[in-house]
Every structure is written in C-alpha cells, then in structure tokens.
Design a protein around this motif. Structure first.
Motif, PDB file in Angstrom:
ATOM      1  N   CYS A  98     -12.594  45.494 -10.567  1.00 60.40           N
ATOM      2  CA  CYS A  98     -12.679  45.522 -12.032  1.00 60.40           C
ATOM      3  C   CYS A  98     -14.086  45.188 -12.521  1.00 60.40           C
ATOM      4  O   CYS A  98     -14.503  45.613 -13.588  1.00 60.40           O
ATOM      5  CB  CYS A  98     -11.647  44.579 -12.642  1.00 60.40           C
ATOM      6  SG  CYS A  98     -12.116  42.828 -12.625  1.00 60.40           S
ATOM      7  N   GLY A  99     -14.823  44.383 -11.763  1.00 65.69           N
ATOM      8  CA  GLY A  99     -16.195  44.047 -12.138  1.00 65.69           C
ATOM      9  C   GLY A  99     -16.314  42.896 -13.115  1.00 65.69           C
ATOM     10  O   GLY A  99     -17.424  42.421 -13.376  1.00 65.69           O
ATOM     11  N   SER A 100     -15.184  42.426 -13.675  1.00 65.41           N
ATOM     12  CA  SER A 100     -15.298  41.405 -14.719  1.00 65.41           C
ATOM     13  C   SER A 100     -14.508  40.129 -14.436  1.00 65.41           C
ATOM     14  O   SER A 100     -14.709  39.125 -15.107  1.00 65.41           O
ATOM     15  CB  SER A 100     -14.841  41.988 -16.061  1.00 65.41           C
ATOM     16  OG  SER A 100     -13.524  42.476 -15.942  1.00 65.41           O
ATOM     17  N   CYS A 101     -13.612  40.118 -13.460  1.00 60.23           N
ATOM     18  CA  CYS A 101     -12.799  38.919 -13.206  1.00 60.23           C
ATOM     19  C   CYS A 101     -13.643  37.855 -12.488  1.00 60.23           C
ATOM     20  O   CYS A 101     -14.785  38.101 -12.098  1.00 60.23           O
ATOM     21  CB  CYS A 101     -11.564  39.275 -12.373  1.00 60.23           C
ATOM     22  SG  CYS A 101     -11.932  39.654 -10.645  1.00 60.23           S
ATOM     23  N   CYS A 104     -14.809  39.013  -8.989  1.00 62.30           N
ATOM     24  CA  CYS A 104     -15.877  40.021  -9.053  1.00 62.30           C
ATOM     25  C   CYS A 104     -17.194  39.375  -9.480  1.00 62.30           C
ATOM     26  O   CYS A 104     -18.248  39.629  -8.893  1.00 62.30           O
ATOM     27  CB  CYS A 104     -15.500  41.133 -10.032  1.00 62.30           C
ATOM     28  SG  CYS A 104     -14.248  42.266  -9.393  1.00 62.30           S
ATOM     29  N   CYS A 112     -10.635  40.750  -5.717  1.00 68.05           N
ATOM     30  CA  CYS A 112     -10.204  41.144  -7.067  1.00 68.05           C
ATOM     31  C   CYS A 112      -8.767  41.677  -7.018  1.00 68.05           C
ATOM     32  O   CYS A 112      -8.407  42.425  -6.115  1.00 68.05           O
ATOM     33  CB  CYS A 112     -11.151  42.226  -7.592  1.00 68.05           C
ATOM     34  SG  CYS A 112     -10.660  42.942  -9.169  1.00 68.05           S
TER      35      CYS A 112
HETATM   36 ZN    ZN Z   1     -12.247  41.908 -10.479  1.00 60.60          ZN
END
Ligand code: ZN
Length: 358
Positions: A98-101, A104, A112
């Motif tokens: 996701c790149g945002s959790c 990540c 993730c």
């Molecule tokens: Zn993530």
C-alpha cells in the motif's frame, strides 16, 4: 491495442495456462508501460496454477512474478528514478504494497496487509506488454542480459532476506543450503560466499554438484548417495551448522533440525514437498534453536544487492544462473520443465516476434 498473456481462469494441472489476447486500457497514474523481453518462472507460478488448499486466489490472473523489459510509455505527470526514461531497460520488483501503512513506511513492505506478489495475488509479468508501478522499477546491472535481469528479483531478494535480515549470517559461519540447483539455491550459494560464510550444499546428482562448486560452494553433498546428517556431523566436527537455509519442507525438515547446532537458526521460505512437519519441542527448546519464517523481502534490499555489485564487494560478482530459455509461446512447456526438477538455476521465457497472438 492488445497484449498476449498467460492466464489462469481456473486452477488446473501444471502446463494448463492459456495464452490469451487481452485489451490494454489507458495507463494508470504512477505506472509505466513496459514491453516484456523475458520472464523467469518460480515455484509460485506452479502453486498459482494448481491452486493452494484453503487459499482463495483472485481469478483470472496473469502469471509471472519476475520480468525484464523496455519502458514504452510513462504516465505524463510522473518522473522516474535512476535516470530511467522511455527506451530504458528495466527489471521488475515483484512485490506490491500500500505504501502508506506503518510497515510500508518503516521499510517492511513485505509485512504490509496489502502485500501482493505479482502473478499470484495480482496480475503478473507473463504478458507481452504490462503496466508496472514506478516504485517497482529496478535498473539492470551493467552487462546483464534481459534473461539474467528476469532471473534476478524474486530469488535474490528472498535469499538476501533469509541470510542477512533473518539469519544475521556472520563471517565464517556455516550454512546448510538445501536444493543447491534451484533458482533460490544458486542465489544462496553466491550470497553466502559473498558474506564470507561457508556453505554445505545438497543436490540430487553429481552434475549439479560440480556446478555448485563452480558457484563457490564450500562442500557439496549428493542426497542420493550420502547420509546428509552424518556427513554434516563430520564436516562440522559434530557441532552442526550455524544456519539452515530451508525451502523444501517435510522431505528435509528432520535432517535440518538434526543438522542445526545448539543455538543455531533455521530460516524457511518454502514448502515444495508439503506444508506440515513434525516438530520435537524438547529438541527445539533444549537445543535453543531459532526457527524463522521468511517471505520475499524488503524492497530496499534490492538496492543493497545492486550496491554490492557496483562497489565490487561481491567479488567475483554474483550473477543469476540460467538453465534453459524457452520462447514465450512455450510457457506451458517451461512450467513442466520447472516441475521436473532437472534444472540448475532459473527457467526463462523470452519474448520473440512469434510470441504475440492477435
Ligand atoms: Zn502497507
């Protein structure tokens, strides 16, 4: 505009994927469009084809976790890393997250909740044209072919994660590597040597043994004519190995436990012979063995691997090992060949002019 892709619409036997002509949509934001040059197969492709008990895979899905190709189009609002542009050659990192959790953001993208491996939980590389997130682009090391670039990402990332991040392999330690002729085995042998450690590598025939020595294995054992547990006792003066590099499961697990020294580490990333093993808890706690699971690896470690090449730390430089190259249109035969276990290193499919269907 269409592309040709190897698709699973329902699970079936190895070699059953079908080549389909699929329409290409518009390029999403944050993506580049790549013309595929080569892909490499992994056991994951076989599991995705067969289906996994108790796991619902999203179908249909395009197979393939590893690939290399040429950038054809960039989403107009985006700029690319590493000086890449239209016409650049790239290899593809197989993990999407996701790149945002929290995981990540802290660099543990493979933890993730949304983590997906291409060709397994989301569409993959077995497609003559594919759209790839910019974050998943990797530059190809100087002098590597498209076939070598396609053979690199999944197995080297996984082997690095197991040896460096999980096992914390130390200089002078000894690693037992099962399946030395597999793609991941050939990566593990080379990385173990680069890290200044010794390897005891197990293979199934003498031809593969010679090739393992050529890659820098310290000792090579033939499981079909040697007692592996006894030989490891001899080679380690009854101490056992510091680290076991496991990826096979029930066929090797008991020996892995016997071969591991007191306080040693067993890291596993696979279960090619089955998922269930017997575990003697007394042996585990009394001998203080650490067992650790590992799945793929941190994306940032690709750059550590590439830095090892650029800096000359890897001397001789590690290199993906390729066994056989099929034409893209012969992907089912490549699956059957991988399943046969004859290979030493990676099995590749190369896109040629005759690979495309209309
Ligand atoms: Zn993530």
């Amino acid at each position: 505009m269409n592309r040709s892709a190897w698709v699973i619409r329902e699970h079936g036997v190895i070699g059953s994927p079908r080549l389909e002509s699929l329409p290409l949509g518009s390029l999403p934001n944050g993506f580049v469009r790549i013309t595929l040059k080569s892909l490499s197969l992994n056991h994951l492709d076989l599991w995705t084809t067969l289906g996994l008990p108790g796991i619902q895979l999203p179908l249909p899905v395009i197979l393939g976790s590893d690939g290399s190709g040429v950038i054809e189009e960039i989403c107009s609002s985006e700029s690319l890393p590493f000086g890449l542009t239209v016409g650049s050659s790239v290899m593809i990192a197989p993990g999407l997250s996701c790149g945002s959790c929290f995981d990540c953001q802290s660099g543990n993208d493979m933890l993730c909740k949304s983590y997906k491996v291409m060709g397994h939980l989301t569409n993959g590389t077995a497609s003559t044209i594919l759209d790839v997130p910019i974050h998943n682009l990797l530059p190809i090391p100087s002098g590597w072919t498209f076939e070598e670039a396609a053979a690199f990402p999944l197995v080297f990332l996984t082997a690095w994660e197991m040896l460096v991040e999980k096992a914390r392999l130390g200089f002078g330690e000894t690693v037992l590597i099962w399946g030395g002729g597999s793609g991941i085995g050939t990566a593990a042998i080379q990385l173990t040597r680069m890290l200044g450690a010794k390897s005891i590598v197990v293979v199934g025939d003498d031809q593969k043994a010679v090739k393992c020595w050529d890659l820098g294995a310290t000792h090579v054992l033939n499981r079909n004519r040697e007692n592996i547990a006894e030989r490891i006792k001899e080679l380690t003066h009854k101490k056992g190995v510091d680290v076991v590099f496991e990826h096979t499961g029930p066929a090797t697990w008991t020996t892995s436990m016997m071969a591991c020294r007191r306080g040693g580490r067993i890291v596993t990333c696979g279960s090619t012979t089955g998922t269930d093993v017997a575990l003697n808890l007394r042996s585990l706690f009394a001998r203080q063995i650490v067992i650790q699971g590992s799945y793929m690896g941190k994306r940032s470690n690709f750059f550590k691997l590439l830095a090892c090449l650029e800096s000359g730390i890897s001397n001789p430089p590690f290199r993906p090992i390729i066994d056989k190259v099929f034409d893209f249109k012969d992907y089912p035969a490549a699956q059957l060949y991988l399943e046969s276990g004859q290979h030493f290193g990676k099995v590749i499919c190369r896109v040629t002019n005759s690979s495309v269907i209309n």
